[in-house]
Motif scaffolding. Structure first.
Motif, PDB file in Angstrom:
ATOM      1  N   PRO A 170       3.604   3.704  17.118  1.00  0.00           N
ATOM      2  CA  PRO A 170       4.784   4.418  16.620  1.00  0.00           C
ATOM      3  C   PRO A 170       5.713   3.492  15.835  1.00  0.00           C
ATOM      4  O   PRO A 170       5.747   2.284  16.068  1.00  0.00           O
ATOM      5  CB  PRO A 170       5.472   4.911  17.898  1.00  0.00           C
ATOM      6  N   ARG A 171       6.420   4.084  14.897  1.00  0.00           N
ATOM      7  CA  ARG A 171       7.404   3.332  14.108  1.00  0.00           C
ATOM      8  C   ARG A 171       8.528   2.890  15.027  1.00  0.00           C
ATOM      9  O   ARG A 171       9.109   3.705  15.746  1.00  0.00           O
ATOM     10  CB  ARG A 171       7.946   4.222  13.002  1.00  0.00           C
ATOM     11  N   PRO A 172       8.866   1.591  15.030  1.00  0.00           N
ATOM     12  CA  PRO A 172       9.978   1.122  15.872  1.00  0.00           C
ATOM     13  C   PRO A 172      11.312   1.662  15.365  1.00  0.00           C
ATOM     14  O   PRO A 172      11.479   1.926  14.177  1.00  0.00           O
ATOM     15  CB  PRO A 172       9.936  -0.398  15.751  1.00  0.00           C
ATOM     16  N   PHE A 186      12.653   1.387   5.908  1.00  0.00           N
ATOM     17  CA  PHE A 186      11.588   2.175   5.284  1.00  0.00           C
ATOM     18  C   PHE A 186      10.239   1.653   5.775  1.00  0.00           C
ATOM     19  O   PHE A 186       9.991   0.444   5.745  1.00  0.00           O
ATOM     20  CB  PHE A 186      11.688   2.042   3.762  1.00  0.00           C
ATOM     21  N   ALA A 187       9.376   2.545   6.238  1.00  0.00           N
ATOM     22  CA  ALA A 187       8.052   2.165   6.745  1.00  0.00           C
ATOM     23  C   ALA A 187       7.058   2.110   5.589  1.00  0.00           C
ATOM     24  O   ALA A 187       6.925   3.063   4.826  1.00  0.00           O
ATOM     25  CB  ALA A 187       7.585   3.153   7.809  1.00  0.00           C
ATOM     26  N   GLU A 188       6.370   0.966   5.466  1.00  0.00           N
ATOM     27  CA  GLU A 188       5.420   0.729   4.375  1.00  0.00           C
ATOM     28  C   GLU A 188       4.079   0.279   4.953  1.00  0.00           C
ATOM     29  O   GLU A 188       4.008  -0.247   6.049  1.00  0.00           O
ATOM     30  CB  GLU A 188       5.928  -0.389   3.458  1.00  0.00           C
ATOM     31  N   ARG A 189       3.016   0.466   4.151  1.00  0.00           N
ATOM     32  CA  ARG A 189       1.693  -0.042   4.520  1.00  0.00           C
ATOM     33  C   ARG A 189       1.438  -1.328   3.738  1.00  0.00           C
ATOM     34  O   ARG A 189       1.727  -1.400   2.547  1.00  0.00           O
ATOM     35  CB  ARG A 189       0.597   0.978   4.186  1.00  0.00           C
ATOM     36  N   TRP A 190       0.885  -2.321   4.412  1.00  0.00           N
ATOM     37  CA  TRP A 190       0.527  -3.586   3.784  1.00  0.00           C
ATOM     38  C   TRP A 190      -0.861  -3.985   4.266  1.00  0.00           C
ATOM     39  O   TRP A 190      -1.267  -3.636   5.372  1.00  0.00           O
ATOM     40  CB  TRP A 190       1.519  -4.685   4.162  1.00  0.00           C
ATOM     41  N   MET A 191      -1.578  -4.755   3.430  1.00  0.00           N
ATOM     42  CA  MET A 191      -2.893  -5.262   3.807  1.00  0.00           C
ATOM     43  C   MET A 191      -2.883  -6.777   3.658  1.00  0.00           C
ATOM     44  O   MET A 191      -2.414  -7.300   2.648  1.00  0.00           O
ATOM     45  CB  MET A 191      -3.984  -4.669   2.920  1.00  0.00           C
ATOM     46  N   GLY A 203       0.786  -1.235   0.000  1.00  0.00           N
ATOM     47  CA  GLY A 203       0.000   0.000   0.000  1.00  0.00           C
ATOM     48  C   GLY A 203       0.811   1.274   0.000  1.00  0.00           C
ATOM     49  O   GLY A 203       0.259   2.343   0.236  1.00  0.00           O
ATOM     50  N   GLY A 204       2.112   1.206  -0.231  1.00  0.00           N
ATOM     51  CA  GLY A 204       2.908   2.429  -0.304  1.00  0.00           C
ATOM     52  C   GLY A 204       3.532   2.816   1.018  1.00  0.00           C
ATOM     53  O   GLY A 204       3.525   2.070   1.988  1.00  0.00           O
ATOM     54  N   GLN A 205       4.054   4.021   1.047  1.00  0.00           N
ATOM     55  CA  GLN A 205       4.762   4.531   2.217  1.00  0.00           C
ATOM     56  C   GLN A 205       3.805   4.728   3.385  1.00  0.00           C
ATOM     57  O   GLN A 205       2.694   5.242   3.226  1.00  0.00           O
ATOM     58  CB  GLN A 205       5.437   5.859   1.872  1.00  0.00           C
ATOM     59  N   ALA A 206       4.232   4.344   4.574  1.00  0.00           N
ATOM     60  CA  ALA A 206       3.443   4.539   5.793  1.00  0.00           C
ATOM     61  C   ALA A 206       3.709   5.924   6.383  1.00  0.00           C
ATOM     62  O   ALA A 206       4.684   6.585   6.022  1.00  0.00           O
ATOM     63  CB  ALA A 206       3.804   3.471   6.818  1.00  0.00           C
ATOM     64  N   HIS A 207       2.853   6.330   7.262  1.00  0.00           N
ATOM     65  CA  HIS A 207       2.986   7.568   8.026  1.00  0.00           C
ATOM     66  C   HIS A 207       2.933   8.823   7.150  1.00  0.00           C
ATOM     67  O   HIS A 207       3.602   9.813   7.437  1.00  0.00           O
ATOM     68  CB  HIS A 207       4.265   7.569   8.871  1.00  0.00           C
TER      69      HIS A 207
END
Length: 110
Positions: A87-89, A53-58, A20-24
């Motif tokens: 929060p992002r670890p 890198f923080a990403e969104r996944w479903m 789903g792309g970049q998170a936050h």
């Protein structure tokens, strides 16, 4: 292939997920006040980070919930998976946690 640990369902193969792309990425506070350049930046421009890198996944074939993954873009290693709103670890903590999960998962498959 990646092994991603859904916060609700546990470790599953990446084929069960949808990227789903970049998170936050925060939605604009006053969208009506944005000009075309600002909208383009919000919609199209994302970080291109080398490293964690923080990403969104479903989890599309499981619980169908969205969550965040911290992935190293150099090694493709999944460092952490966490629920949206958490929060992002930190990368060091996430790497230690990922290593512990990998050992636990490998021990369960024997």
């Amino acid at each position: 292939m990646l092994l991603i640990s859904c916060p609700w369902c546990g470790p599953r193969d990446e084929t069960e997920y949808h990227y789903g792309g970049q998170a936050h990425v925060a939605y604009p506070h006053s969208p009506a006040d944005l000009d075309d350049r600002q909208w383009a930046e919000y919609v199209f421009y994302r970080d291109n980070t080398k490293g964690p890198f923080a990403e969104r996944w479903m989890h599309s074939t499981g619980c169908r919930r969205w969550f965040n993954v911290l992935r190293d873009t150099v090694t493709n290693e999944v460092l952490a998976a966490y629920r949206i709103g958490e929060p992002r670890p930190e990368p060091q903590q996430a790497a230690a946690h990922a290593a512990a999960q990998a050992v636990a998962h490998a021990g369960g498959e024997r």
